[in-house]
Write a protein that holds these residues in place. Structure first.
Motif, PDB file in Angstrom:
ATOM      1  N   LEU A 191       0.827  -1.207   0.000  1.00  9.68           N
ATOM      2  CA  LEU A 191       0.000   0.000   0.000  1.00  9.68           C
ATOM      3  C   LEU A 191       0.863   1.260   0.000  1.00  9.68           C
ATOM      4  O   LEU A 191       0.569   2.226  -0.717  1.00  9.68           O
ATOM      5  CB  LEU A 191      -0.928   0.000   1.214  1.00  9.68           C
ATOM      6  N   ALA A 192       1.930   1.249   0.777  1.00  6.90           N
ATOM      7  CA  ALA A 192       2.834   2.401   0.834  1.00  6.90           C
ATOM      8  C   ALA A 192       3.511   2.618  -0.518  1.00  6.90           C
ATOM      9  O   ALA A 192       3.671   3.754  -0.983  1.00  6.90           O
ATOM     10  CB  ALA A 192       3.875   2.196   1.925  1.00  6.90           C
ATOM     11  N   SER A 193       3.910   1.523  -1.176  1.00 11.28           N
ATOM     12  CA  SER A 193       4.537   1.620  -2.492  1.00 11.28           C
ATOM     13  C   SER A 193       3.559   2.167  -3.524  1.00 11.28           C
ATOM     14  O   SER A 193       3.936   2.997  -4.376  1.00 11.28           O
ATOM     15  CB  SER A 193       5.039   0.242  -2.920  1.00 11.28           C
ATOM     16  N   MET A 194       2.315   1.728  -3.458  1.00 18.42           N
ATOM     17  CA  MET A 194       1.296   2.242  -4.380  1.00 18.42           C
ATOM     18  C   MET A 194       1.095   3.741  -4.194  1.00 18.42           C
ATOM     19  O   MET A 194       1.054   4.504  -5.173  1.00 18.42           O
ATOM     20  CB  MET A 194      -0.025   1.504  -4.155  1.00 18.42           C
ATOM     21  N   GLU A 195       0.983   4.171  -2.958  1.00 20.43           N
ATOM     22  CA  GLU A 195       0.801   5.604  -2.682  1.00 20.43           C
ATOM     23  C   GLU A 195       1.999   6.411  -3.176  1.00 20.43           C
ATOM     24  O   GLU A 195       1.845   7.492  -3.773  1.00 20.43           O
ATOM     25  CB  GLU A 195       0.584   5.841  -1.192  1.00 20.43           C
ATOM     26  N   GLN A 196       3.199   5.898  -2.952  1.00 19.98           N
ATOM     27  CA  GLN A 196       4.404   6.601  -3.369  1.00 19.98           C
ATOM     28  C   GLN A 196       4.444   6.767  -4.897  1.00 19.98           C
ATOM     29  O   GLN A 196       4.804   7.847  -5.401  1.00 19.98           O
ATOM     30  CB  GLN A 196       5.636   5.842  -2.888  1.00 19.98           C
ATOM     31  N   GLN A 197       4.071   5.737  -5.627  1.00 18.10           N
ATOM     32  CA  GLN A 197       4.071   5.825  -7.089  1.00 18.10           C
ATOM     33  C   GLN A 197       3.017   6.809  -7.592  1.00 18.10           C
ATOM     34  O   GLN A 197       3.244   7.520  -8.579  1.00 18.10           O
ATOM     35  CB  GLN A 197       3.847   4.442  -7.694  1.00 18.10           C
ATOM     36  N   ILE A 198       1.880   6.852  -6.922  1.00 19.16           N
ATOM     37  CA  ILE A 198       0.836   7.804  -7.300  1.00 19.16           C
ATOM     38  C   ILE A 198       1.326   9.230  -7.063  1.00 19.16           C
ATOM     39  O   ILE A 198       1.121  10.121  -7.899  1.00 19.16           O
ATOM     40  CB  ILE A 198      -0.461   7.530  -6.515  1.00 19.16           C
ATOM     41  N   VAL A 199       1.973   9.451  -5.925  1.00 17.53           N
ATOM     42  CA  VAL A 199       2.515  10.777  -5.612  1.00 17.53           C
ATOM     43  C   VAL A 199       3.549  11.200  -6.649  1.00 17.53           C
ATOM     44  O   VAL A 199       3.550  12.356  -7.117  1.00 17.53           O
ATOM     45  CB  VAL A 199       3.121  10.792  -4.195  1.00 17.53           C
ATOM     46  N   HIS A 200       4.451  10.289  -7.021  1.00 19.79           N
ATOM     47  CA  HIS A 200       5.463  10.593  -8.036  1.00 19.79           C
ATOM     48  C   HIS A 200       4.811  10.931  -9.374  1.00 19.79           C
ATOM     49  O   HIS A 200       5.238  11.857 -10.075  1.00 19.79           O
ATOM     50  CB  HIS A 200       6.413   9.417  -8.207  1.00 19.79           C
ATOM     51  N   LEU A 201       3.778  10.188  -9.741  1.00 16.62           N
ATOM     52  CA  LEU A 201       3.085  10.429 -11.003  1.00 16.62           C
ATOM     53  C   LEU A 201       2.391  11.788 -10.990  1.00 16.62           C
ATOM     54  O   LEU A 201       2.440  12.540 -11.991  1.00 16.62           O
ATOM     55  CB  LEU A 201       2.075   9.310 -11.259  1.00 16.62           C
ATOM     56  N   GLU A 202       1.749  12.107  -9.883  1.00 17.69           N
ATOM     57  CA  GLU A 202       1.096  13.417  -9.760  1.00 17.69           C
ATOM     58  C   GLU A 202       2.116  14.542  -9.878  1.00 17.69           C
ATOM     59  O   GLU A 202       1.865  15.568 -10.534  1.00 17.69           O
ATOM     60  CB  GLU A 202       0.355  13.507  -8.422  1.00 17.69           C
ATOM     61  N   ARG A 203       3.270  14.369  -9.274  1.00 22.01           N
ATOM     62  CA  ARG A 203       4.318  15.382  -9.348  1.00 22.01           C
ATOM     63  C   ARG A 203       4.880  15.512 -10.769  1.00 22.01           C
ATOM     64  O   ARG A 203       5.106  16.632 -11.257  1.00 22.01           O
ATOM     65  CB  ARG A 203       5.439  15.040  -8.370  1.00 22.01           C
TER      66      ARG A 203
END
Length: 371
Positions: A191-203
């Motif tokens: 779950l933490a990895s998924m959130e991190q990838q979403i944050v990177h994509l948004e950025r």
């Protein structure tokens, strides 16, 4: 496939032609951005370059290539990540709810505590108020004197004879087995990895340069995907928090520390006990069937012996004529034949003729000739 076509597929984020394997190979084998920039300067010498260099020249025109490929790979594998996380959360959630609601399992715990206190009467463990869940798996280690029966067999036997409602607990704890395979640590990490990838994509989307190529649909498509991915992550995060809360409540209900006893360990012990109980109940049924079969065999053997004795008694009552002409038991057999009517059944049978005298001779003998 021409290099320009591969480039356009990446720019368009064309999922019909893109595959996870293709993107992974590009990420793995493409040179660093610095080398790509150097290759871009050789575009005027394109025909003189070897194929790998030509491919590098074509791909160098794609802005932010590495982040773009990583984002596309995340999009292609997102559903797989969701399908790996969601079932695990659901399994643990349902297992917690089933365990809390199962009346048959609670009655089984009461029975185990009662039997344990009875066996420990007179010792320092007598009149215990409870026990740890992992003790359930140790019930099988207590054996009878002949080592053929365990305490697990005994408890299963009691349930089968007197408390049949308890036998429903394996069915009521349907999701315990799947919950025992869930690692809370790996689940949290995913779950933490998924959130991190979403944050990177948004950025990356925010700082992505304006598209110069008409084929470039990255920002457009990734903005839509990011919104959907964020919503799905929030749902999974809520489900995960609810799951952890249920497990903490379960720790309070069964008096164990949910922070030190992992989900995998707790439900693993319950699943092992569930399996051992079913095995013990099955072995009890087999033992009963064997006892019934043995009883039937003994009865059949007794009946056979009884019939044999009766036949021998009948044979003793038969007429035995000794070599001296003595008859034994004649009167007994005669009376028995008269009573049963057997003496009259063959009355019409002809008396065998004397082989030494023919019919003519017999008729010529007169009464006066007999002295």
């Amino acid at each position: 496939m021409p290099y320009e076509e591969i480039r356009n597929i990446i720019l368009e984020v064309n999922e019909d032609l893109l595959s996870e394997a293709l993107i992974q190979n590009l990420v793995k084998h493409l040179p660093e951005q610095k080398i790509l920039n150097e290759l871009a300067e050789l575009k005027n010498e394109y025909d003189d370059l070897c194929e790998p260099e030509q491919f590098g020249v074509v791909m160098s025109s794609v802005k932010m290539l590495q982040p773009r490929l990583s984002s596309i790979l995340f999009k292609l594998t997102f559903e797989e990540h969701v399908n790996n996380i969601k079932p695990s959360i659901i399994a643990v959630t349902l297992a917690c709810e089933e365990l809390k609601k199962s009346e048959s399992f609670n009655r089984l715990l009461e029975l185990v505590l009662l039997v344990g206190n009875y066996m420990n009467s007179g010792s320092r463990n007598a009149q215990s108020l409870g026990f740890k869940i992992n003790f359930l798996c140790k019930i099988r280690d207590t054996k009878s004197v002949d080592q053929k029966t365990t305490l697990m067999h005994f408890i299963a036997d009691i349930c089968e004879e007197n408390y049949r409602d308890i036998l429903k607990f394996p069915e009521e704890l349907e999701h315990v087995e799947s919950a025992s395979k869930v690692s809370a640590q790996i689940l949290k990490s995913n779950l933490a990895s998924m959130e991190q990838q979403i944050v990177h994509l948004e950025r990356d989307i925010k700082k992505f340069p304006q598209a110069e190529n008409q084929h470039d649909k990255f920002v457009e498509k990734m903005t839509i995907f990011t919104k959907s991915a964020r919503e799905q992550y929030e749902k999974l995060s809520t489900m995960h928090n609810n799951m952890m809360k249920l497990y903490e409540n379960l720790g309070e209900y069964f008096i164990f520390d949910s922070k030190t006893v992992s989900i995998e360990e707790f439900f693993g012990d319950l699943n092992n006990f569930r399996t051992l109980f079913l095995e013990g109940s099955s072995e009890n049924n087999k033992r009963r069937e064997m006892e019934k079969t043995k009883t039937r065999c003994n009865l059949a053997k007794e009946n056979t012996s009884k019939q044999t004795l009766e036949e021998q008694e009948k044979k003793k009552k038969l007429i035995w004529i000794t070599a001296e002409g003595d008859e034994t038991g004649v009167m007994d057999n005669l009376l028995e034949a008269l009573q049963s009517g057997a003496a009259f059944r063959d009355r019409r049978k002809r008396i065998p003729r004397n082989p030494g005298m023919n019919h003519t001779q017999a008729t010529r003998i007169s009464p006066n000739s007999v002295k």
